[in-house]
Scaffold this active site. Sequence first.
Site, short mmCIF file in Angstrom:
data_model
loop_
_atom_site.label_atom_id
_atom_site.label_comp_id
_atom_site.label_asym_id
_atom_site.label_seq_id
_atom_site.Cartn_x
_atom_site.Cartn_y
_atom_site.Cartn_z
CE LYS A 4 20.69 -20.90 59.69
NZ LYS A 4 19.34 -21.00 60.18
C1 LIG Z 1 18.48 -19.61 59.94
C2 LIG Z 1 17.08 -19.80 59.57
C3 LIG Z 1 16.42 -18.94 58.70
C4 LIG Z 1 16.99 -17.63 58.24
O1 LIG Z 1 18.22 -17.71 57.62
P1 LIG Z 1 19.04 -16.36 57.36
O2 LIG Z 1 20.03 -16.76 56.31
O3 LIG Z 1 19.69 -16.02 58.66
O4 LIG Z 1 18.11 -15.32 56.91
C5 LIG Z 1 15.13 -19.25 58.30
N1 LIG Z 1 14.51 -20.34 58.77
C6 LIG Z 1 15.09 -21.19 59.62
C7 LIG Z 1 14.34 -22.39 60.08
C8 LIG Z 1 16.39 -20.94 60.08
O5 LIG Z 1 16.95 -21.76 60.97
#
Ligand SMILES: *Cc1c(COP(=O)(O)O)cnc(C)c1O
Length: 388
Positions: free
Chosen positions: A183
């Site tokens: 992210k």
């Molecule tokens: C990465 C992601 C998540 C989950 O995030 P985590 O921190 O890995 O649990 C949820 N929704 C979307 C759209 C994502 O890209």
Amino acid sequence: MRTEFLPFSRPSLSELEINAVSDVLRSGWITTGALCAQFEDAFTAYTGAGGSVAVCSATGGMHCVLQALGIGPGDEVITPSMTWVSTVNLVCLMGATPVFADVDRETLMVTRETIEPLITERTRAIIPVHFAGAPAEMNGIRKLAQERGIALIEDAAHAAGTEYEGERIGKRGTAIFSFHPIKNMTTGEGGMVCSDDQDLLAKVRSLKFHGLGVDAYDRQIQGRSPQAQVLQPGYKYNLPDISAALGLCQLTQLPQFNERRAELASYYRARLSQLKEIFPIQAPGYPHLHTWHLFIVRLDIDRAKMSRDDLMAALKRANIGSGFHFRAVHLHDYYKKTFFIEPGALANTEWNSERILSLPLFPNMSYSDVDDVVDAVQATIREKCSNS
Ligand SMILES: *Cc1c(COP(=O)(O)O)cnc(C)c1O
């Protein structure tokens, strides 16, 4: 060809993060404590949210929010199928039923128009996704949720720093951010629940730590009662201070990271405009600040005479990584077997699911890395077309 593999994403970590984490390790307090509280405050200040609760992942945060809202058997939750599977998995694990809304063909986001016809008397929540760094069309969706008295939970995993009509995502309503390493900012693993609903936040704060009203830090440092009471059974989703230290460093750099992503994305768009077989997803038409979490393009599979999987494999052979965000949830084995989807109901989702791939994009990339990617895409398509 590149000699060094170019991953599709790589976190921006420097001595700043290394020193901050070392300090935590030397301090004697490594789990959830003062730094986590500081990180929550800094994130609240950054987004303008009513408050923030740090969690071990966005998925953990979503679990707490669904639990806090009392989502369970008999309830329906409307969400796109063009999303990460974690949301839909959780809806199912809560005993509720996911209802998939189609997305706009160009932005890959749900709209008021795709959500509204799916609302029934059982609809308890709507979970739109701010996709790839762009915000969903919140005015329409928010109004719809308010009119119908349905909870709205924004999946803001792609949207740290994203703005919608001059407001940061997280400022209004309830939004869940992810700090997974791909992210725009990372804590290793981690997430943040932001909300302007203090009751909801208090429930999430308790649910993320066993359902106690306090956490380990409260008990040991703040001198609260070590015999804290369980308010309701909860989970173990707290964010340790080692991760919070990373988050504090990353948050101060987030504006620069996002700016650099935007520069690279604009260079990509300029270079790709010459390729007839590749077309990026589009930014929405309403005012927003895009944070370019992902650079997603679609392959014209008819013109290129190859599949998206073929292109991804060819790029890999050319030492270039790419991602797939996302295989539509309803096309995963389990969901194919479990839910019947009317043919055509998710036409834009399915159309995109067959054609999308995410090209490398991260702040420490160079323009010449972008050139390598575009050249490799072009060479792959040319070679294929000349062979067939
Ligand atoms: C990465 C992601 C998540 C989950 O995030 P985590 O921190 O890995 O649990 C949820 N929704 C979307 C759209 C994502 O890209």
